[in-house]
Design an enzyme around this catalytic site. Structure first.
Site, mmCIF file in Angstrom:
data_model
loop_
_atom_site.group_PDB
_atom_site.id
_atom_site.type_symbol
_atom_site.label_atom_id
_atom_site.label_comp_id
_atom_site.label_asym_id
_atom_site.label_seq_id
_atom_site.Cartn_x
_atom_site.Cartn_y
_atom_site.Cartn_z
ATOM 1 N N HIS A 38 0.833 -1.201 0.000
ATOM 2 C CA HIS A 38 0.000 0.000 0.000
ATOM 3 C C HIS A 38 0.868 1.252 0.000
ATOM 4 O O HIS A 38 1.987 1.236 0.519
ATOM 5 C CB HIS A 38 -0.900 0.030 1.240
ATOM 6 C CG HIS A 38 -2.239 -0.585 1.024
ATOM 7 N ND1 HIS A 38 -3.421 0.070 1.307
ATOM 8 C CD2 HIS A 38 -2.603 -1.800 0.551
ATOM 9 C CE1 HIS A 38 -4.445 -0.720 1.016
ATOM 10 N NE2 HIS A 38 -3.976 -1.866 0.559
ATOM 11 N N GLU A 106 -6.658 -0.001 -6.032
ATOM 12 C CA GLU A 106 -7.626 0.917 -5.445
ATOM 13 C C GLU A 106 -7.164 2.342 -5.688
ATOM 14 O O GLU A 106 -5.968 2.636 -5.653
ATOM 15 C CB GLU A 106 -7.756 0.699 -3.929
ATOM 16 C CG GLU A 106 -8.101 -0.705 -3.516
ATOM 17 C CD GLU A 106 -6.853 -1.543 -3.235
ATOM 18 O OE1 GLU A 106 -5.751 -0.962 -3.095
ATOM 19 O OE2 GLU A 106 -6.986 -2.770 -3.191
#
Length: 317
Positions: A38, A106
């Site tokens: 991430h 995302e």
């Protein structure tokens, strides 16, 4: 026979903590590691997000377990030619014990350079081309590629493992599962969904490995464990495509206000009951997964590993 790995959460922990958890996982009897990739955590309570490739380098020196990213997005924030180099180097450092888990990403992580966030079908198209680019580079030959989404000119990886890095593909919907079956060396998902596995296998996945992740919150006080899981990971209970399109941790915090503690209690195994933890894992075993990666939510990692070593893993043999 199903294998059991540990899922390292980069969103919750510092690099040093992740390496120490990997050591504890190996000592507790887990046989593999996943690590999340991430740029941002999902919310401010989680509070971390180290660069995954630096942590993987440290893991290669700390443990003997295989490592996989779960998952890396190869389509926007980082060019697939750069990811191919990172993955190849990781595989060399780990003596071939590295797999690259990928997904279509995302907005939370991928929009940071100001690029548009494409709709899902375009992201899958980009991911498929990215896989072609990476596989060409894993050969160690010079590569030039002029595609719809990516250009590579005169690129060659000089540090490559003996065998190409396996690429496993994450999917949460039917179209993505079909893409995973067509282009992946394995299948990644987070739910014990036999329908997705069957779609993956029918679409070309055949007998390739299927892997899943499972979050739990062990603790001696069940209600405190529920509160911890709700505080840190309420975002996991958000429905539909929200996790793919919300752009910042603050947006996830706002959306997660709609997630109640009761919803977390219903969907996340919390507390000290070994039978509840065994049943949660066996749901994935019964669905046909080859490896289940378990993550402990919160700070009490040593308690979790002691609990799983003595109370849970022996019942899963």
């Amino acid at each position: 026979m199903t294998q059991y790995g540990y899922f390292l959460s980069s969103e919750e922990h510092t690099p040093a903590e992740l390496v120490e958890q990997a050591r504890m996982a190996e000592q507790a009897g887990f046989t593999a590691l996943w690590i999340s990739d991430h740029y941002h955590p999902w919310n401010g309570e989680q509070g971390q997000s180290p660069f995954v490739w630096s942590v993987i380098g440290a893991l290669s020196q700390a443990v003997s377990l295989p490592v996989e990213t779960a998952v890396t997005c190869p389509i926007i924030r980082t060019h697939p030619a750069v990811l191919a180099q990172a993955a190849a180097t990781s595989a060399v450092q780990l003596g071939g014990r590295f797999r690259l888990g990928i997904g279509s990403g995302e907005a939370l992580n991928e929009h940071i350079l100001g690029d548009p966030w494409p709709e899902a079908s375009v992201r899958l198209e980009m991911m498929e081309e990215a896989v072609r680019v990476m596989r060409l580079l894993f050969t160690g030959e010079q590569v030039s590629h002029h595609g719809k989404h990516y250009t590579v000119e005169n690129a060659r990886l000089y540090t490559v493992p003996d065998e190409p890095v396996p690429i496993d593909v994450s999917a949460f919907g039917p179209l993505a599962a079909e893409v995973a079956g067509r282009i992946g060396d394995g299948f990644i998902t987070m739910a014990p969904d036999t329908t997705s596995i069957e779609r993956f296998r029918r679409s070309g996945g055949g007998t390739k490995p299927v892997m899943a992740g499972l979050k739990v919150c062990w603790g001696t006080d069940e209600e405190e464990a529920v509160r911890t899981a709700h505080r840190l990971w309420a975002n996991e209970q958000l429905p539909g495509e929200l996790p793919q399109i919300l752009p910042t941790p603050s947006h996830f915090e706002q959306a997660s206000e709609l997630v109640t503690a009761d919803r977390v209690r219903e969907n996340v195994t919390c507390g000290p009951d070994p039978d509840a933890h065994v049943a949660a894992v066996k749901g994935y075993v019964d669905a046909g997964f080859d490896t289940v990666y378990i993550n402990q939510i919160g700070k009490d990692q040593q308690g979790f590993f002691d609990f799983y070593r003595t109370k849970v893993l022996p019942q899963l043999d």
